[in-house]
Design a protein around this motif. Structure first.
Motif, PDB file in Angstrom:
ATOM      1  N   ARG A  70       0.825  -1.139  -0.246  1.00  0.00           N
ATOM      2  CA  ARG A  70       0.034  -0.152  -0.122  1.00  0.00           C
ATOM      3  C   ARG A  70       0.882   1.215  -0.072  1.00  0.00           C
ATOM      4  N   GLU A  71       1.992   1.096   0.610  1.00  0.00           N
ATOM      5  CA  GLU A  71       2.952   2.503   0.788  1.00  0.00           C
ATOM      6  C   GLU A  71       3.511   2.679  -0.609  1.00  0.00           C
ATOM      7  N   LEU A  72       3.817   1.385  -1.168  1.00  0.00           N
ATOM      8  CA  LEU A  72       4.505   1.542  -2.457  1.00  0.00           C
ATOM      9  C   LEU A  72       3.536   2.233  -3.418  1.00  0.00           C
ATOM     10  N   LEU A 128      10.128   4.246  -9.785  1.00  0.00           N
ATOM     11  CA  LEU A 128       9.852   3.050  -9.116  1.00  0.00           C
ATOM     12  C   LEU A 128      11.015   2.735  -7.988  1.00  0.00           C
ATOM     13  N   LEU A 129      12.253   2.806  -8.510  1.00  0.00           N
ATOM     14  CA  LEU A 129      13.377   2.448  -7.682  1.00  0.00           C
ATOM     15  C   LEU A 129      13.669   3.268  -6.460  1.00  0.00           C
ATOM     16  N   ARG A 130      13.259   4.615  -6.649  1.00  0.00           N
ATOM     17  CA  ARG A 130      13.240   5.584  -5.383  1.00  0.00           C
ATOM     18  C   ARG A 130      11.984   4.860  -4.404  1.00  0.00           C
ATOM     19  N   ALA A 131      11.125   4.737  -5.102  1.00  0.00           N
ATOM     20  CA  ALA A 131       9.852   4.205  -4.109  1.00  0.00           C
ATOM     21  C   ALA A 131       9.904   2.951  -3.487  1.00  0.00           C
ATOM     22  N   LEU A 132      10.869   1.968  -4.185  1.00  0.00           N
ATOM     23  CA  LEU A 132      11.160   0.589  -3.439  1.00  0.00           C
ATOM     24  C   LEU A 132      11.903   1.158  -2.382  1.00  0.00           C
ATOM     25  N   ARG A 133      12.926   1.955  -2.524  1.00  0.00           N
ATOM     26  CA  ARG A 133      13.947   1.988  -1.229  1.00  0.00           C
ATOM     27  C   ARG A 133      13.279   3.086  -0.152  1.00  0.00           C
ATOM     28  N   ALA A 152      15.264  -8.752   1.814  1.00  0.00           N
ATOM     29  CA  ALA A 152      14.809  -9.069   0.743  1.00  0.00           C
ATOM     30  C   ALA A 152      14.345  -7.785   0.045  1.00  0.00           C
ATOM     31  N   LEU A 153      13.712  -6.693   0.511  1.00  0.00           N
ATOM     32  CA  LEU A 153      13.364  -5.490  -0.327  1.00  0.00           C
ATOM     33  C   LEU A 153      14.530  -4.827  -0.697  1.00  0.00           C
ATOM     34  N   THR A 154      15.685  -4.962   0.116  1.00  0.00           N
ATOM     35  CA  THR A 154      17.021  -4.328  -0.477  1.00  0.00           C
ATOM     36  C   THR A 154      17.458  -5.123  -1.534  1.00  0.00           C
ATOM     37  N   SER A 155      17.431  -6.396  -1.622  1.00  0.00           N
ATOM     38  CA  SER A 155      17.932  -7.023  -2.909  1.00  0.00           C
ATOM     39  C   SER A 155      17.119  -6.920  -3.978  1.00  0.00           C
ATOM     40  N   VAL A 156      15.536  -6.729  -3.820  1.00  0.00           N
ATOM     41  CA  VAL A 156      14.859  -6.476  -4.827  1.00  0.00           C
ATOM     42  C   VAL A 156      15.054  -4.934  -5.361  1.00  0.00           C
ATOM     43  N   ALA A 157      15.207  -3.987  -4.493  1.00  0.00           N
ATOM     44  CA  ALA A 157      15.725  -2.527  -5.260  1.00  0.00           C
ATOM     45  C   ALA A 157      16.983  -2.844  -5.912  1.00  0.00           C
ATOM     46  N   ASN A 158      18.040  -3.352  -5.661  1.00  0.00           N
ATOM     47  CA  ASN A 158      19.191  -3.528  -6.223  1.00  0.00           C
ATOM     48  C   ASN A 158      19.023  -4.377  -7.462  1.00  0.00           C
ATOM     49  N   ARG A 159      18.326  -5.435  -7.687  1.00  0.00           N
ATOM     50  CA  ARG A 159      17.966  -5.877  -8.889  1.00  0.00           C
ATOM     51  C   ARG A 159      17.208  -5.167  -9.648  1.00  0.00           C
ATOM     52  N   VAL A 160      16.320  -4.480  -9.360  1.00  0.00           N
ATOM     53  CA  VAL A 160      15.699  -3.273 -10.249  1.00  0.00           C
ATOM     54  C   VAL A 160      16.503  -2.402 -10.699  1.00  0.00           C
ATOM     55  N   GLU A 161      17.345  -1.835 -10.150  1.00  0.00           N
ATOM     56  CA  GLU A 161      18.441  -0.986 -10.277  1.00  0.00           C
ATOM     57  C   GLU A 161      19.139  -1.409 -11.555  1.00  0.00           C
TER      58      GLU A 161
END
Length: 297
Positions: A33-35, A45-50, A64-73
């Motif tokens: 919901r926050e995203l 998207l990338l900034r929103a993920l972080r 997991a969220l840190t890993s997801v943000a790095n993968r999206v980047e």
């Protein structure tokens, strides 16, 4: 976007297509919901993920969220990055986000995903609460019976063994109780193994006949049908409102349906529409679908 090859629960690496998610549904719902709010505010998207990933109470989710943000980047799609963490993100989250990314409706898909996770958490809580008292009293009864058979009965057996005038009573009652005492461990072992086996089969999605049986199971089958139909209808509505062609929308909606028989039904919908038919022609042959839903379609 990646081509719409289907990712089913069987492809997520878990035995039987079932993954044990170790993060609370409420926490995941709050995150999605926050995203969604951040993306609607125009934040990339990338900034929103972080931003959305900061300060989470679950260390597993934070990692997991840190890993997801790095993968999206690094250029990976969001759903693919989340798919690498099966113990954090359920299949529903991955399939819904994939459909949202493919159709350009990621914000709406995240809102719906948050609502779905909150509803699922609420249903689980109600089901657990409904079973608390029966399980408690069953265990209490079993404990009392075991106490009587293994502790009290042997003492009475010693007393009555010296009273010859009640041998008939002993033969009629104590022999029966002693027999129960001997076979009780075996009964408990077989009962426990049966419960574990049924629970494992219900959690497995490998066998089509089990998927059909689950839909026809009293009470719970109806809940499964309504849950999958709600996901399908909501996702299809979002796709069509975003001007996604009906065939592509049906193909994407199949991803959010978890039961294999219902997924097959959605595939038949797609094939029927592709041939120029109507959706209702495909669902009439499935008795588990409520007649109200058929009439509405």
């Amino acid at each position: 976007n990646e081509p719409p090859r289907e990712t089913t629960p069987e492809e997520t690496g878990a035995v039987g297509g079932r993954r044990k998610v170790r993060v609370s549904m409420q926490i995941l719902a709050q995150y999605f919901r926050e995203l969604s709010v951040l993306l609607r505010s125009g934040i990339p998207l990338l900034r929103a993920l972080r931003i959305a990933g900061r300060g989470k109470s679950s260390p597993l989710l934070s990692a997991a969220l840190t890993s997801v943000a790095n993968r999206v980047e690094g250029g990976m799609s969001l759903w693919r990055a989340m798919e690498e963490h099966p113990h954090v993100f359920p299949h529903l989250a991955i399939s819904t986000i994939r459909a949202g990314e493919a159709s350009g409706t990621l914000e709406e898909s995240l809102d719906y995903l948050a609502e779905s996770l909150e509803y699922e958490a609420e249903v689980r809580l109600k089901v657990r609460s409904a079973f608390d008292y029966p399980i408690f009293f069953s265990l209490l009864t079993l404990s009392v019976v075991s106490l009587l058979i293994f502790l009290v009965l042997p003492r009475f057996e010693e007393v009555y063994a010296n009273l010859s005038h009640i041998k008939k009573i002993k033969s009629a009652s104590f022999e029966y109780l002693l027999f129960i005492k001997k076979i009780l461990p075996l009964i408990l072992l077989i009962g426990g193994a049966t419960i574990i086996g049924i629970w494992s089969l219900f959690g497995s999605r490998r066998f089509m006949f089990l998927e059909k049986f689950k839909l026809r199971f009293p009470l719970f089958g109806r809940l499964l049908v309504l849950s999958d139909l709600t996901r399908f209808a909501k996702t299809l509505s979002v796709q069509l409102k975003s001007s996604v062609p009906i065939l592509d929308a049906l193909r994407l909606c199949r991803l959010v349906v978890e039961n294999r028989e219902l997924r097959q039904m959605v595939s038949e919908m797609h094939d029927t529409v592709e041939r120029g038919g109507q959706i209702v022609e495909a669902i009439r042959h499935y008795p588990v679908i409520p007649s109200t839903a058929i009439d509405m379609v």
